[in-house]
Design a protein around this motif. Structure first.
Motif, mmCIF file in Angstrom:
data_model
loop_
_atom_site.group_PDB
_atom_site.id
_atom_site.type_symbol
_atom_site.label_atom_id
_atom_site.label_comp_id
_atom_site.label_asym_id
_atom_site.label_seq_id
_atom_site.Cartn_x
_atom_site.Cartn_y
_atom_site.Cartn_z
ATOM 1 N N ALA A 99 -9.294 7.850 1.019
ATOM 2 C CA ALA A 99 -8.200 8.008 1.606
ATOM 3 C C ALA A 99 -8.125 8.819 2.831
ATOM 4 O O ALA A 99 -9.192 9.804 3.341
ATOM 5 C CB ALA A 99 -7.273 9.025 0.681
ATOM 6 N N ARG A 121 -3.732 4.932 0.374
ATOM 7 C CA ARG A 121 -4.687 4.848 1.350
ATOM 8 C C ARG A 121 -4.687 6.221 2.454
ATOM 9 O O ARG A 121 -5.373 6.229 2.940
ATOM 10 C CB ARG A 121 -4.203 3.480 2.089
ATOM 11 C CG ARG A 121 -5.081 3.111 3.221
ATOM 12 C CD ARG A 121 -4.620 1.681 3.747
ATOM 13 N NE ARG A 121 -5.444 1.575 4.823
ATOM 14 C CZ ARG A 121 -5.207 0.332 5.850
ATOM 15 N NH1 ARG A 121 -4.378 -0.489 5.329
ATOM 16 N NH2 ARG A 121 -6.027 0.070 6.797
ATOM 17 N N GLU A 166 0.777 -1.180 0.044
ATOM 18 C CA GLU A 166 -0.014 0.012 -0.033
ATOM 19 C C GLU A 166 0.910 1.287 0.003
ATOM 20 O O GLU A 166 2.017 1.197 0.287
ATOM 21 C CB GLU A 166 -0.900 -0.075 0.985
ATOM 22 C CG GLU A 166 -2.071 -1.235 1.227
ATOM 23 C CD GLU A 166 -3.030 -0.989 2.043
ATOM 24 O OE1 GLU A 166 -4.253 -0.816 1.922
ATOM 25 O OE2 GLU A 166 -2.743 -1.293 3.349
#
Length: 389
Positions: free
Chosen positions: A205, A155, A101
């Protein structure tokens, strides 16, 4: 009134449970923003057995689940074309391909932003506050849209780096000669411009506001920032323990839990590291801190800052400004992961696949997923099959 109070307490508890649930998904990450610059300078990276390995794949092998990448506005004229949009895209592609990520760290500067330096990008030098808000929004959207177009959706996104004194000086500097909202007005306006831009591109996010000094009581900062209109989904802290590392580790972990409780948001340690001059001690310090961070309710994870640095490498630009090499890298002088990264290996329940760079089809792994020379005990992987011994 009593029913209302009970309802509010239940709601508060639900929010905190959402924040604390992050512990079940504890993030183990690293900021590896220097990697492309190091590779261009001839540096290579190796696994524990000495096999040359692409860095993002190696981070995954170690047990990392995420990487953090800084973004500068226009570094080419002074520093060189590193950490600009193109460089960030190149590294993000590699991280995404490795199953990691991504956290994006906007500095809103042409070089490092930190408590002692929040220098306005040269191209924005004459901008008013309104023009700076538009510039922050435009720069943020441009980078995130470029990532999203390639199927990469970070993220987490930081709006500013170590912004304890504010950001983008002087317009975004917290002005302590004033009181109340007036002191915070410029900083809050610019930070919120970044927040809104992130949400416009990536609604899911988590937007991070990041400050330094993890062991300090930082509640005042976020209390005032929020009071005067600042927006954030997550708190980011830097933590660089020194000689009193056990006490400092304990304080930072306790502060993370306290901040998560007070503000009902998760807290991420977005930077940490320890001097590489004593590799065994660095391993001990990081193991202690990771254990304490994982135990802290509301602490979402820990990112090591630039572990890939080894051999006293430093950017060529540092020679121009008289800076020393970074001394908290977590690779050995041979370019292999050092003990400081053992703490990022995870819970030991996952078996890593054999390295794509290895010609061997028969490897033995310990319960932390690391290859071992012993075949007596562990997990033997032969052509993709595993046998537990």
């Amino acid at each position: 009134m009593r029913k209302l109070l009970v309802s509010l307490l239940l709601l508060s508890g639900s929010i905190l449970q959402c924040a604390w649930a992050q512990n079940a998904d504890f993030v183990r990450g690293a900021d590896v923003s220097w990697c492309t610059e190091m590779e261009a300078a001839g540096k290579c990276f190796y696994d524990a057995q000495g096999s040359e390995t692409e860095l993002m794949a190696l981070m995954h092998q170690i047990g990392m689940t995420a990487v953090r990448l800084r973004v500068w506005v226009n570094p080419e004229q002074a520093y060189g074309a590193w950490s600009d949009k193109a460089d960030v895209l190149a590294k993000a592609r590699r991280a995404h391909a490795a199953g990691l990520e991504v956290m994006i760290d906007f500095h809103y500067s042409d070089f490092f932003a930190d408590p002692g330096r929040q220098t306005k990008p040269a191209a924005w030098a004459s901008y008013t506050v309104e023009q700076l808000k538009n510039a922050v929004a435009g720069h943020t959207k441009e980078v995130l849209q470029a990532l999203k177009a390639e199927g990469i959706e970070p993220r987490w996104v930081q709006v500013g780096n170590e912004t304890r004194p504010g950001m983008i000086f002087d317009e975004g500097k917290i002005d302590w000669s004033k009181s109340g909202a007036a002191a915070w007005a410029g900083y809050v306006a610019l930070s919120n411009a970044g927040y809104d831009a992130v949400k416009a591109v990536l609604p899911q996010a988590q937007v991070i506001v990041h400050i330094d000094k993890g062991p300090d009581d930082n509640a005042w900062f976020f209390r005032d920032f929020k009071k005067y209109g600042g927006k954030f989904d997550m708190i980011g802290l830097s933590h660089y323990p020194e000689s009193a590392w056990q006490n400092e580790n304990s304080k930072t972990a306790a502060n993370a839990q306290s901040l998560a409780t007070q503000f009902a948001v998760p807290v991420m340690i977005v930077e940490t590291g320890y001097a590489c001059t004593n590799e065994a001690l660095a391993g001990q310090v990081m193991a202690d801190f990771m254990a304490k961070a994982k135990a802290a309710k509301g602490c979402a994870g820990v990112f090591y800052w630039e572990p890939e640095v080894y051999g006293w490498w430093k950017p060529s630009y540092y020679n121009k400004v008289g800076w020393n090499a970074y001394n908290k890298g977590a690779f050995t002088s041979q370019g292999r992961p050092a003990p400081a990264l053992d703490a990022f290996a995870g819970d030991g329940t996952k078996v890593q696949a054999p390295s794509a760079n290895s010609a061997k089809d028969r490897n033995t792994y310990d319960l932390s997923g690391r290859r071992t020379s012993s075949s007596a005990r562990g997990i033997l992987v032969t052509n993709g099959r595993k046998v537990i011994r």
